[in-house]
Design a protein around this motif. Sequence first.
Motif, PDB file in Angstrom:
ATOM      1  N   PHE A   6      49.607  41.343  52.340  1.00  0.00           N
ATOM      2  CA  PHE A   6      48.966  42.325  53.211  1.00  0.00           C
ATOM      3  C   PHE A   6      47.455  42.128  53.224  1.00  0.00           C
ATOM      4  O   PHE A   6      46.800  42.258  54.259  1.00  0.00           O
ATOM      5  CB  PHE A   6      49.318  43.732  52.746  1.00  0.00           C
ATOM      6  CG  PHE A   6      48.681  44.829  53.553  1.00  0.00           C
ATOM      7  CD1 PHE A   6      49.176  45.164  54.801  1.00  0.00           C
ATOM      8  CD2 PHE A   6      47.594  45.527  53.058  1.00  0.00           C
ATOM      9  CE1 PHE A   6      48.594  46.168  55.549  1.00  0.00           C
ATOM     10  CE2 PHE A   6      46.999  46.534  53.803  1.00  0.00           C
ATOM     11  CZ  PHE A   6      47.507  46.855  55.049  1.00  0.00           C
ATOM     12  N   HIS A   7      46.889  41.787  52.052  1.00  0.00           N
ATOM     13  CA  HIS A   7      45.438  41.585  51.945  1.00  0.00           C
ATOM     14  C   HIS A   7      45.038  40.115  52.117  1.00  0.00           C
ATOM     15  O   HIS A   7      43.865  39.782  51.997  1.00  0.00           O
ATOM     16  CB  HIS A   7      44.949  42.088  50.585  1.00  0.00           C
ATOM     17  CG  HIS A   7      44.998  43.580  50.450  1.00  0.00           C
ATOM     18  ND1 HIS A   7      44.019  44.411  50.939  1.00  0.00           N
ATOM     19  CD2 HIS A   7      45.938  44.403  49.901  1.00  0.00           C
ATOM     20  CE1 HIS A   7      44.330  45.671  50.676  1.00  0.00           C
ATOM     21  NE2 HIS A   7      45.489  45.695  50.046  1.00  0.00           N
ATOM     22  N   LYS A   8      46.034  39.257  52.325  1.00  0.00           N
ATOM     23  CA  LYS A   8      45.782  37.823  52.525  1.00  0.00           C
ATOM     24  C   LYS A   8      45.051  37.196  51.339  1.00  0.00           C
ATOM     25  O   LYS A   8      44.125  36.408  51.501  1.00  0.00           O
ATOM     26  CB  LYS A   8      44.996  37.585  53.820  1.00  0.00           C
ATOM     27  CG  LYS A   8      45.737  38.055  55.079  1.00  0.00           C
ATOM     28  CD  LYS A   8      44.922  37.789  56.337  1.00  0.00           C
ATOM     29  CE  LYS A   8      45.712  38.110  57.594  1.00  0.00           C
ATOM     30  NZ  LYS A   8      46.098  39.522  57.681  1.00  0.00           N
ATOM     31  N   VAL A   9      45.485  37.541  50.128  1.00  0.00           N
ATOM     32  CA  VAL A   9      44.916  36.921  48.933  1.00  0.00           C
ATOM     33  C   VAL A   9      45.941  35.976  48.326  1.00  0.00           C
ATOM     34  O   VAL A   9      47.136  36.284  48.268  1.00  0.00           O
ATOM     35  CB  VAL A   9      44.465  37.970  47.891  1.00  0.00           C
ATOM     36  CG1 VAL A   9      43.366  38.843  48.450  1.00  0.00           C
ATOM     37  CG2 VAL A   9      45.626  38.826  47.431  1.00  0.00           C
ATOM     38  N   THR A  10      45.477  34.819  47.889  1.00  0.00           N
ATOM     39  CA  THR A  10      46.362  33.813  47.298  1.00  0.00           C
ATOM     40  C   THR A  10      45.864  33.332  45.940  1.00  0.00           C
ATOM     41  O   THR A  10      46.665  32.885  45.114  1.00  0.00           O
ATOM     42  CB  THR A  10      46.496  32.596  48.237  1.00  0.00           C
ATOM     43  OG1 THR A  10      45.182  32.077  48.517  1.00  0.00           O
ATOM     44  CG2 THR A  10      47.176  32.995  49.548  1.00  0.00           C
ATOM     45  N   GLU A  11      44.559  33.393  45.694  1.00  0.00           N
ATOM     46  CA  GLU A  11      44.007  32.906  44.435  1.00  0.00           C
ATOM     47  C   GLU A  11      44.220  33.923  43.319  1.00  0.00           C
ATOM     48  O   GLU A  11      44.224  35.135  43.544  1.00  0.00           O
ATOM     49  CB  GLU A  11      42.512  32.608  44.594  1.00  0.00           C
ATOM     50  CG  GLU A  11      42.191  31.567  45.644  1.00  0.00           C
ATOM     51  CD  GLU A  11      42.819  30.220  45.316  1.00  0.00           C
ATOM     52  OE1 GLU A  11      42.843  29.858  44.115  1.00  0.00           O
ATOM     53  OE2 GLU A  11      43.267  29.543  46.249  1.00  0.00           O
ATOM     54  N   ARG A  12      44.393  33.405  42.107  1.00  0.00           N
ATOM     55  CA  ARG A  12      44.666  34.263  40.960  1.00  0.00           C
ATOM     56  C   ARG A  12      43.531  35.272  40.719  1.00  0.00           C
ATOM     57  O   ARG A  12      43.785  36.455  40.454  1.00  0.00           O
ATOM     58  CB  ARG A  12      44.874  33.388  39.717  1.00  0.00           C
ATOM     59  CG  ARG A  12      45.486  34.124  38.552  1.00  0.00           C
ATOM     60  CD  ARG A  12      45.784  33.190  37.394  1.00  0.00           C
ATOM     61  NE  ARG A  12      46.504  33.899  36.358  1.00  0.00           N
ATOM     62  CZ  ARG A  12      47.825  34.021  36.301  1.00  0.00           C
ATOM     63  NH1 ARG A  12      48.570  33.460  37.239  1.00  0.00           N
ATOM     64  NH2 ARG A  12      48.406  34.700  35.331  1.00  0.00           N
ATOM     65  N   GLN A  13      42.287  34.840  40.845  1.00  0.00           N
ATOM     66  CA  GLN A  13      41.154  35.739  40.640  1.00  0.00           C
ATOM     67  C   GLN A  13      41.173  36.886  41.651  1.00  0.00           C
ATOM     68  O   GLN A  13      40.916  38.045  41.313  1.00  0.00           O
ATOM     69  CB  GLN A  13      39.834  34.970  40.767  1.00  0.00           C
ATOM     70  CG  GLN A  13      38.584  35.824  40.571  1.00  0.00           C
ATOM     71  CD  GLN A  13      38.424  36.297  39.143  1.00  0.00           C
ATOM     72  OE1 GLN A  13      38.376  35.484  38.216  1.00  0.00           O
ATOM     73  NE2 GLN A  13      38.338  37.607  38.941  1.00  0.00           N
ATOM     74  N   ASP A  14      41.503  36.568  42.901  1.00  0.00           N
ATOM     75  CA  ASP A  14      41.561  37.595  43.940  1.00  0.00           C
ATOM     76  C   ASP A  14      42.688  38.594  43.681  1.00  0.00           C
ATOM     77  O   ASP A  14      42.548  39.789  43.941  1.00  0.00           O
ATOM     78  CB  ASP A  14      41.738  36.955  45.320  1.00  0.00           C
ATOM     79  CG  ASP A  14      40.531  36.124  45.723  1.00  0.00           C
ATOM     80  OD1 ASP A  14      39.415  36.436  45.268  1.00  0.00           O
ATOM     81  OD2 ASP A  14      40.712  35.163  46.493  1.00  0.00           O
ATOM     82  N   LYS A  15      43.815  38.093  43.178  1.00  0.00           N
ATOM     83  CA  LYS A  15      44.932  38.979  42.857  1.00  0.00           C
ATOM     84  C   LYS A  15      44.549  39.929  41.715  1.00  0.00           C
ATOM     85  O   LYS A  15      44.883  41.120  41.739  1.00  0.00           O
ATOM     86  CB  LYS A  15      46.167  38.165  42.475  1.00  0.00           C
ATOM     87  CG  LYS A  15      46.760  37.354  43.623  1.00  0.00           C
ATOM     88  CD  LYS A  15      47.945  36.525  43.167  1.00  0.00           C
ATOM     89  CE  LYS A  15      48.548  35.729  44.329  1.00  0.00           C
ATOM     90  NZ  LYS A  15      49.705  34.918  43.891  1.00  0.00           N
ATOM     91  N   TYR A  16      43.845  39.396  40.735  1.00  0.00           N
ATOM     92  CA  TYR A  16      43.376  40.212  39.606  1.00  0.00           C
ATOM     93  C   TYR A  16      42.399  41.278  40.093  1.00  0.00           C
ATOM     94  O   TYR A  16      42.538  42.466  39.770  1.00  0.00           O
ATOM     95  CB  TYR A  16      42.714  39.301  38.577  1.00  0.00           C
ATOM     96  CG  TYR A  16      42.100  40.009  37.395  1.00  0.00           C
ATOM     97  CD1 TYR A  16      42.902  40.563  36.397  1.00  0.00           C
ATOM     98  CD2 TYR A  16      40.716  40.107  37.261  1.00  0.00           C
ATOM     99  CE1 TYR A  16      42.341  41.199  35.305  1.00  0.00           C
ATOM    100  CE2 TYR A  16      40.151  40.737  36.174  1.00  0.00           C
ATOM    101  CZ  TYR A  16      40.962  41.287  35.195  1.00  0.00           C
ATOM    102  OH  TYR A  16      40.398  41.925  34.111  1.00  0.00           O
ATOM    103  N   ASP A  17      41.436  40.876  40.908  1.00  0.00           N
ATOM    104  CA  ASP A  17      40.428  41.814  41.415  1.00  0.00           C
ATOM    105  C   ASP A  17      41.056  42.888  42.302  1.00  0.00           C
ATOM    106  O   ASP A  17      40.682  44.062  42.229  1.00  0.00           O
ATOM    107  CB  ASP A  17      39.347  41.065  42.193  1.00  0.00           C
ATOM    108  CG  ASP A  17      38.515  40.142  41.307  1.00  0.00           C
ATOM    109  OD1 ASP A  17      38.507  40.349  40.071  1.00  0.00           O
ATOM    110  OD2 ASP A  17      37.889  39.216  41.852  1.00  0.00           O
TER     111      ASP A  17
END
Length: 203
Positions: free
Chosen positions: A138-149
């Motif tokens: 939904f938020h178009k995040v794929t990187e691990r750091q972005d998922k954590y944030d």
Amino acid sequence: IRSVSVNLTGPKGATLKPEHFDVRRALYVPIKTPSRSTPDYAEPAGSSFTGRLPDPLPKFSPVAFKPGDPNILIWVDVTIPKSAPAGLYNGSLQLGTSAGEITVPLTLKVWDFALPDRPTCRTAFQMVRYANQFLFPFHKVTERQDKYDLTRAYIAAMARYKISETGATSASSWYPGAPSTGPCHDYEVELPWALDQLGMTGF
């Protein structure tokens, strides 16, 4: 509408600063296909709804308006600092537009008490570990750091409205550093952040 600002002055010249106002737009999601076509009960179920559903509250950004468009809804949250004296705060909400400045008179009543940093009411809402992965597309995040944030942002948003996330360490599943998971990171990083900084009631 190019800008939205709020100016309020209270007793003894006390003022609220710009960071105390969170200006957002209230948007709608068009539901064309219902989640469930047949309601379970005689009354229509929420999952059989179609139409404009109010939901997102993104940060305000300049927005164009033309005849025939739906109304532009502006949502302003006010956070009152504990040091603010009680009483009436008078001022205005100002809209900067291409047609000139629009001023809307505004009065806010501040009561003589402050909410505690840590709520006394315990809650049981939870973003279950790994289940929050359904948020990522939904938020178009794929990187691990972005998922954590992003997971932390959801937990912090809940805490802001006095809702304690029972899975307060769920962000550690996506922590990009070492150790990536496990009790060390949970207890040394995520729990102190949730309990001490966000004021959650438990986990």
